[in-house]
Scaffold this motif. Structure first.
Motif, short mmCIF file in Angstrom:
data_model
loop_
_atom_site.label_atom_id
_atom_site.label_comp_id
_atom_site.label_asym_id
_atom_site.label_seq_id
_atom_site.Cartn_x
_atom_site.Cartn_y
_atom_site.Cartn_z
N TYR A 1 0.83 -1.19 0.00
CA TYR A 1 0.00 0.00 0.00
C TYR A 1 0.87 1.25 0.00
N LEU B 1 2.14 5.09 1.04
CA LEU B 1 2.22 5.83 2.29
C LEU B 1 1.43 7.13 2.16
N SER B 2 0.94 7.62 3.27
CA SER B 2 0.35 8.96 3.27
C SER B 2 1.47 9.98 3.16
N GLN C 1 3.33 10.06 6.43
CA GLN C 1 4.16 8.88 6.60
C GLN C 1 5.44 8.98 5.76
N VAL D 1 -4.98 1.39 5.92
CA VAL D 1 -4.23 1.37 4.67
C VAL D 1 -5.12 1.60 3.45
N HIS E 1 -7.81 3.45 3.50
CA HIS E 1 -8.12 4.89 3.55
C HIS E 1 -6.97 5.69 2.95
N VAL E 2 -5.73 5.33 3.32
CA VAL E 2 -4.56 6.03 2.77
C VAL E 2 -4.50 5.83 1.27
N ARG F 1 -6.78 8.08 -0.57
CA ARG F 1 -6.32 9.47 -0.60
C ARG F 1 -5.17 9.67 -1.58
N ARG F 2 -4.50 8.58 -1.97
CA ARG F 2 -3.38 8.69 -2.90
C ARG F 2 -3.76 8.36 -4.33
#
Length: 245
Positions: free
Chosen positions: A38, A40-41, A44, A217, A219-220, A223-224
């Motif tokens: 996954y 990273l935000s 992160q 993960v 959710h992140v 967002r990506r």
């Protein structure tokens, strides 16, 4: 087979039932696979970069302590801690640099993955034999040492706990987690859920925690997605223009 269905569903055609089943699968949070990588935000990514400059630095730890009074079932407390870890994927995350890249380089690619299971130990430090003044000094020393625990982001776990026995009816639970998976709000939630699970394991009172609506993960990852990043870029451009005037 319609006689085995709920009355509200018995009248659906096979195609309608298949469509309903598909929508239910899509709505149900999927448990991340340990082999799935996954993204990273943004936060992160920053914390990973800082950790690579000084691997294992405790500067980004989130430490806190909870005083426990009364009779304590240590085994039940240990089970409660690991029940929270099992419930929250963020507490089982490890970070994996891309193969063939320099893990010490500032431009190293990295993904996060969720381990299927992690057992967080609960060491007990018995300070009950010490005189009160020495006991407090020892407790302060243990607390400072635990707050400075060094985490390896590539192996985990990124949560550490320690229990200080101050008296037969008084304990201090020390908790530290890396900020890359934990923040101040997480601390409050962690304590609430430990208390709920402890009630189940020590007192046979169901924890009664609701199902999680989503996974960290996923959710992140949402967002990506390119469209989400384009939307964020638009917001940033708007506020840069507003603040520049």
């Amino acid at each position: 087979m319609s006689q085995d269905l709920h009355p509200d569903l018995a009248g659906l055609t096979p195609e309608q039932r298949e469509l309903l089943a598909l929508r239910l699968r899509q709505a149900r949070p999927q448990r991340p696979d340990a082999a799935t990588a996954y993204p990273l935000s943004f936060t992160q990514e920053q914390l990973w970069f800082l950790d690579r400059l000084e691997p294992g630095t405790p500067v980004y730890n989130v430490p806190f302590a909870e005083r426990i009074t009364g009779r304590l079932d240590v085994a039940a407390l240990h089970r409660a801690v690991n029940a929270v870890v099992a419930r929250h994927d963020a507490l089982r995350i490890v970070f994996v640099p891309a193969a063939g890249r320099d893990v010490d380089g500032v431009d190293a690619a990295v993904t996060q993955r969720v381990r299927d299971a992690i057992e967080v130990p609960l060491p007990v430090v018995d300070l009950t034999a010490l005189p009160p003044a020495e006991r407090q000094v020892a407790a302060d020393r243990e607390s400072a040492a635990h707050a400075a625990v060094r985490f390896d982001l590539t192996t985990g776990p990124l949560l550490a706990v320690r229990l200080l026995a101050l008296a037969d009816d008084e304990h201090l639970l020390l908790v530290a987690a890396h900020h890359i998976v934990f923040d101040a709000w997480s601390a409050g939630l962690f304590v609430e859920e430990v208390v709920s699970w402890y009630g189940e394991f020590a007192g046979d009172v169901p924890a009664g925690l609701p199902a999680l609506p989503t996974r960290f993960v996923t959710h992140v990852a949402a967002r990506r997605r390119p469209e989400a990043e384009r939307e964020l870029a638009g917001h940033l451009a708007h506020w840069r223009e507003r603040l520049a005037t």
